[in-house]
Design a protein around this motif. Structure first.
Motif, mmCIF file in Angstrom:
data_model
loop_
_atom_site.group_PDB
_atom_site.id
_atom_site.type_symbol
_atom_site.label_atom_id
_atom_site.label_comp_id
_atom_site.label_asym_id
_atom_site.label_seq_id
_atom_site.Cartn_x
_atom_site.Cartn_y
_atom_site.Cartn_z
ATOM 1 N N GLN A 1 0.901 -1.235 -0.097
ATOM 2 C CA GLN A 1 0.128 -0.039 -0.038
ATOM 3 C C GLN A 1 1.025 1.064 0.309
ATOM 4 O O GLN A 1 0.460 2.311 -0.702
ATOM 5 N N ALA B 1 -9.322 -2.870 -0.761
ATOM 6 C CA ALA B 1 -8.918 -3.709 0.315
ATOM 7 C C ALA B 1 -10.040 -4.330 0.893
ATOM 8 O O ALA B 1 -10.946 -3.843 1.856
ATOM 9 N N THR C 1 -7.283 4.157 -1.257
ATOM 10 C CA THR C 1 -7.495 2.796 -0.770
ATOM 11 C C THR C 1 -8.947 2.577 -0.643
ATOM 12 O O THR C 1 -9.557 3.247 0.285
#
Length: 251
Positions: free
Chosen positions: A166, A187, A239
């Motif tokens: 990430q 995610a 994310t």
């Protein structure tokens, strides 16, 4: 919504099953040509037929392990000959059973997790990212885990190494932004795939979500396809948590 990716070329790693297969299908249905990489040649050929049956696109396959430099070089050569617009980084699952940090006393498990969850993705990024954005447009989407934002019990290896990926994606979003390339991650947690069902207590996981249900591979793939789309062109370095509301954090 027209995602604007018809005719684009998408590389999907670990694309022969689960989330990788679902992502390949979702992109193909939107008109993207697909390059699939996975280790099992027989399974790859079956997946190629499945994807071609759903969409009239080109589906190329590369048999190989994304953690092996020679295999990734073959992927680069094969994909690069036709150009790369979209890269979906999917990885193998972490070692099972899942454990807490202090329970992880096996060096082989640490090495396997680092190789599969982090090093392999970094190798693919290093070799393929330079090919993306040559025409002023590109998309990179990494599949990580909800635990990178809110660590979950017994997910030490998954959390630690996927958090490293990430960080790399966040850094790369600034480096590639001037070339018109967006870099994001999804995610997921509590998403039903064949491997998830085999290794996890689904009832307990579902109870921890706000929606009180499991997610599907198709829902994750739809989100990946959106992040790979033209309309998502102002989203980068992000994310997206796909956990049914399991996370209780505010950010």
């Amino acid at each position: 919504m027209d995602l604007g990716i018809s005719g684009k070329r998408a590389v999907v790693t670990c694309g022969s099953a689960g989330l990788g297969l679902a992502c390949a299908e979702a992109l193909a249905v939107e008109g993207a040509d697909i390059v699939l990489m996975a280790r099992n040649a027989e399974r790859l050929e079956e997946v190629r037929r499945v994807v071609r049956a759903r969409a009239e696109v080109t589906v190329d396959t590369v048999v190989g392990d994304m953690s092996q430099r020679a295999d990734v070089e073959r992927l680069r050569e094969g994909a690069g000959s036709g150009g790369v617009d979209i890269l979906v980084l999917n990885t193998p699952r972490p070692p099972s059973p899942m454990r807490d940090f202090l329970e992880e006393d096996d060096d082989d498990r640490w090495e396997a997790a680092q190789r599969d969850q982090l090093d392999a993705s970094l190798l693919v990024l290093r070799r393929l990212a330079p090919l993306i954005g040559e025409g002023g447009w590109g998309r990179i989407v990494g599949v990580t885990s909800a635990s990178v934002k809110e660590p979950m019990p017994r997910h030490a290896l998954s959390t630690i190494f996927r958090a490293g990926l990430q960080a790399a994606l966040k850094h790369l979003s600034h480096e590639l932004g001037p070339r018109g390339v967006t870099v994001n991650a999804v995610a997921p947690a509590t998403v039903v795939t064949p491997t998830f069902s085999a290794f996890h207590d689904l009832e307990r996981r579902v109870a921890a979500t706000a929606l009180k249900r499991a997610g599907t591979a198709e829902e994750v793939a739809a989100t990946v396809a959106f992040l790979a789309s033209d309309p998502a062109g102002f989203i980068t370095g992000q994310t997206l948590q796909l956990d049914g509301g399991r996370s209780v954090s505010l950010v």
